[in-house]
Each structure stands twice: as C-alpha cells, then as structure tokens.
Enzyme design. Structure first.
Site, PDB file in Angstrom:
ATOM      1  N   ASP A  64       0.813  -1.223   0.000  1.00  2.39           N
ATOM      2  CA  ASP A  64       0.000   0.000   0.000  1.00  2.39           C
ATOM      3  C   ASP A  64       0.845   1.271   0.000  1.00  2.39           C
ATOM      4  O   ASP A  64       0.366   2.334  -0.375  1.00  2.39           O
ATOM      5  CB  ASP A  64      -0.980   0.005   1.190  1.00  2.39           C
ATOM      6  CG  ASP A  64      -0.307  -0.314   2.519  1.00  2.39           C
ATOM      7  OD1 ASP A  64       0.610  -1.150   2.526  1.00  2.39           O
ATOM      8  OD2 ASP A  64      -0.702   0.271   3.541  1.00  2.39           O
ATOM      9  N   HIS A 141       8.457  -1.538  12.991  1.00  7.48           N
ATOM     10  CA  HIS A 141       7.330  -2.166  12.294  1.00  7.48           C
ATOM     11  C   HIS A 141       7.671  -3.649  12.126  1.00  7.48           C
ATOM     12  O   HIS A 141       8.769  -4.079  12.477  1.00  7.48           O
ATOM     13  CB  HIS A 141       7.153  -1.467  10.932  1.00  7.48           C
ATOM     14  CG  HIS A 141       5.871  -1.783  10.234  1.00  7.48           C
ATOM     15  ND1 HIS A 141       4.657  -1.817  10.868  1.00  7.48           N
ATOM     16  CD2 HIS A 141       5.613  -2.072   8.931  1.00  7.48           C
ATOM     17  CE1 HIS A 141       3.716  -2.109   9.995  1.00  7.48           C
ATOM     18  NE2 HIS A 141       4.264  -2.274   8.811  1.00  7.48           N
ATOM     19  N   HIS A 270      -3.401   7.533   8.308  1.00  8.26           N
ATOM     20  CA  HIS A 270      -3.214   6.079   8.207  1.00  8.26           C
ATOM     21  C   HIS A 270      -4.246   5.340   9.059  1.00  8.26           C
ATOM     22  O   HIS A 270      -3.914   4.491   9.881  1.00  8.26           O
ATOM     23  CB  HIS A 270      -1.788   5.716   8.654  1.00  8.26           C
ATOM     24  CG  HIS A 270      -1.322   4.370   8.188  1.00  8.26           C
ATOM     25  ND1 HIS A 270      -1.511   3.227   8.921  1.00  8.26           N
ATOM     26  CD2 HIS A 270      -0.695   3.965   7.061  1.00  8.26           C
ATOM     27  CE1 HIS A 270      -1.000   2.187   8.289  1.00  8.26           C
ATOM     28  NE2 HIS A 270      -0.497   2.615   7.139  1.00  8.26           N
TER      29      HIS A 270
HETATM   30 ZN   LIG Z   1       0.801   1.109   6.117  1.00  6.91          ZN
END
Ligand SMILES: [Zn+2]
Length: 413
Positions: A64, A141, A270
């Site tokens: 994305d 992440h 987001h």
């Molecule tokens: Zn993302």
C-alpha cells in the site's frame, strides 16, 4: 511548506480514503512521502503538478505504500520529463523499479537517482540540497521501515537596512560582507559589526513523516521540534493490543510522540478502515496532545498560512469532515448505523433495512422520512450538485463533481 495528505487509509483503500501518500510543497518543488496507488491522481485533484516532484521517499515495502510508484514513474516518462528524479527508500527499491521498467520496456527520458537505505542505520541524511535536507531513521514495524524528517536549513538573519544606512553603509558589497557575517571597516576607520546589522539566523521549517510504526524513540527524534508531525494513528485506544501486534500506533502513541518531541502540530493519518468517523480518533489524540488535526485528504496544511494560502487549491470538492451537513447522503447513511453494521447501508433497496428501523424502535414518521431519503438518494444529490456547480462557476471555489454512486460522492475515484 505546505503538506497535503493524498491518501490516509491503511492497508486497503475505502470508498473515501486512498492508500498512503503525503505531498510536501516547498518553494515550488514537491516531495512525496510514500506513493500508494492513486497518489498521482490525487496530486492532480489536489492541484499539485507531478512535473514538480523532486524526490519520492518510500518508507517500507508494504504494497500500500509503494503501489503507485511505477505508474507515477511511467507518467513522468510520458510527460517527457528531463530533470532527474530522486527515489529514496529501503534496499531493494532500485531493483524493483529497474526490473519493472525493463519488464514494461520503458526507458526513462530522465535520470533516476536512487538512494537505498541499509537496514542497520541509526540515522542517515538521505537527501541533501542547498536549502534543506532529509533525514531517515528506522522505525519499529514488522518489516524494515523508516521515518523521515524534512528539514529546511537555517535561513540567514534579517538585515536592518535603516540601521546600516545610519551607520554609514551604502554599497552592495558592504551589505554582502555583513550578511556573510563579516564586519566592515568604513573609510573613516569606523567598524560596523555584522552582529549589529544582521539578526539571528532563523530556524528553517520542518516536517516529520512517521508511519508505520509502534512507539519508538526514533520517531521522537525525527519529530523533535518540528512544525508539523504527520504520525500514523491506525487504531484507537480500544485496540492498543492490535496496534502492537501489527506494528502500528494508536492515537495515544501518536500523542505521546508529539508530546515528547514538542512538535508544533500533530496530524494523524493512516486510519484503519474500521473507523468510519475519524473524529473519534482525533478526540483521543487530543486527550494526549494539542494542537492535533486529522489528515484530511487534499486539504493543505501550512507552516506559514499568511504566505502560503492559495498556492495549492484542490480541483475537487474535499470531503468536509467538520461539517455535519457537509453531505446529506453521508449523514443519511450514518443515521442508519443505529440499525446495524456498515453492510446494511449497502443494501439500498433492501426491505431488510426498513424492517430494521421499525424493529429498532424508530417511529413510523422517522422511517417514512428515511424511506423518502432513500428514494430520492441519487437524483436529489445530483440536481443539488448541478445547482452548486452553476453557482460556483463565477467564483474561485473548487469545481464540484457529481457522484457516480452514493458511495463515492466525496471523490470519484
Ligand atoms: Zn501502512
């Protein structure tokens, strides 16, 4: 600097949110942070020229965040771009782009300068120019992901011309010397000090782009004293566990980073598709930090509103998050929410809805009103928009677009 969110969704687009991308305008140049699908189209709608892009920064390789890159690179080729383009992101980016260009038999008319970021850096200046630089730092992440800080270098202090004149400065060369920080000796031997004439250097503006990540001190470092911090807030406080599990932030995490970094403005984006009302998230973020805003797609955010307003004018109507009456359809749909889940909005003609509103205790008056709304759904909005656009044709307000369906009347694509 002007920050324009182009897509504020996470993972998958929704009817009203596009995949992640944020444009930064500075002195006529454009910088893209992430390039989700549709980023180039959103630039058109935002009134930002694609030809003005100087550099594209990719945070990580979740699809994305870079699915719009190839299309944009191809468009620039079709536009016969000549000036070089910088593409910056984690290692592997160059191979990805070059493979795809070769696959599609595209030979760019312009040079692409790749800068790949190794996954063991602590921090790195990934883009450097005379008046600004961009720093990257790893975030936290579930795959290697970096955040960015766009920093204008200090601007020279202002020259007090009146004072200079009074002190005997008259020639351009003398002004130049003073501006450069050097003292000037006049013919009569008087020394005019640079510090008496030239003010303190002014700090440049700054912007931090922090997504996708859990809370991490690196996010705070990137955002330290920024004018604008764009921070993801994928989840609300109700889903802190989910945020941690997926390597994302909650509204509280975003507020924490903003507080510790003492940014001037927090902008959250987001958003997980499960949140249909971003204001719920904003409310939570504001409990931890103020001022905080919602990233509203295509709506510009200024570091200097006095001088920047009007430079970027969206070409389409922006979804008004603040106006309750901004869109009748949207409100209508929200009213039905009490009747059940989001899915029920989609069965527009279904009798199940009518039954539902009765059984959920709505009065017959209310349900007939709803029925009326449903029947006139498309046509009334259509004619209302036509009328609006006629009224607008004389003014400078953005052109409105008519909906193709009840679900995309905020944006056509
Ligand atoms: Zn993302």
């Amino acid at each position: 600097m002007i920050v324009v969110p182009l897509g504020v969704a996470s993972a998958t687009p929704t009817a009203v949110r596009h995949l992640p991308s944020v444009a930064l305008w500075r002195e006529g140049s454009v910088f893209l942070f992430d390039c989700g699908e549709n980023a180039q189209m959103r630039m058109l709608q935002a009134g930002i020229k694609r030809s003005k892009i100087e550099a594209i920064f990719i945070s990580h390789f979740d699809v994305d965040h870079f699915s719009g890159l190839l299309g944009l690179v191809a468009t620039l080729q079709l536009q016969r771009r000549e000036k070089p383009l910088a593409i910056i992101g984690p290692e592997g980016l160059k191979e990805f782009v070059e493979y795809n260009l070769k696959f599609a038999d595209i030979q760019p008319t312009y040079e692409i300068n790749f800068h790949e970021i190794a996954d063991d850096i602590e921090s790195e200046v990934v883009h450097d120019a005379d008046e600004y630089y961009v720093e990257a730092r790893p975030l936290k992440h579930n795959k290697f992901c970096v955040g960015f800080r766009f920093q204008e270098k200090d601007k020279p202090g202002k020259v007090d011309a009146d004072k200079a004149q009074k002190m005997g400065i008259s020639e351009d060369a003398q002004y130049k010397e003073l501006k450069a920080g050097n003292d000037v000796t006049l013919e009569d031997g008087t020394v005019v000090r640079s510090t008496d004439i030239v003010g303190h250097p002014r700090p440049g503006d700054s912007f931090a782009y922090v997504t996708d990540t859990e809370y991490t001190p690196n996010a705070v470092k990137l955002a330290m004293n920024t004018n604008i911090l764009y921070h993801e807030a994928t989840f609300g406080k109700d889903l802190e566990d989910k945020a941690r599990e997926t390597g994302h932030s909650s509204t509280a995490d975003a507020a924490r980073v903003a507080t510790e970094a003492q940014t001037k403005l927090l902008v959250i984006g987001h958003f997980s598709a499960r949140y249909t009302n971003e204001h719920d998230l904003l409310k939570e973020a504001r409990e931890g930090f103020y001022p905080a805003w919602i990233a509203n797609e295509l709506r510009p955010i200024f570091t200097d509103p006095m001088h920047e307003r009007g430079i970027i004018t969206p070409k389409v109507e922006i979804k008004e998050l603040n106006k309750k009456s901004g869109n009748k359809n949207y409100k209508g749909r929200k009213n039905h929410k009490s009747g059940g889940s989001k899915k029920k909005f989609r069965s527009r003609k279904g009798s199940s809805n009518r039954g539902k509103s009765n059984s959920s205790g709505g009065s017959s008056k209310r349900s007939s009103k709803d029925k009326y709304k449903r029947k006139t759904y498309g046509s009334s909005t259509y004619s209302a928009n036509i009328k609006d656009s006629k009224e607008d044709s004389d003014s400078s307000s953005p052109r409105k677009i008519t909906p193709r369906s009840s679900y995309d009347d905020f944006d056509r694509f």
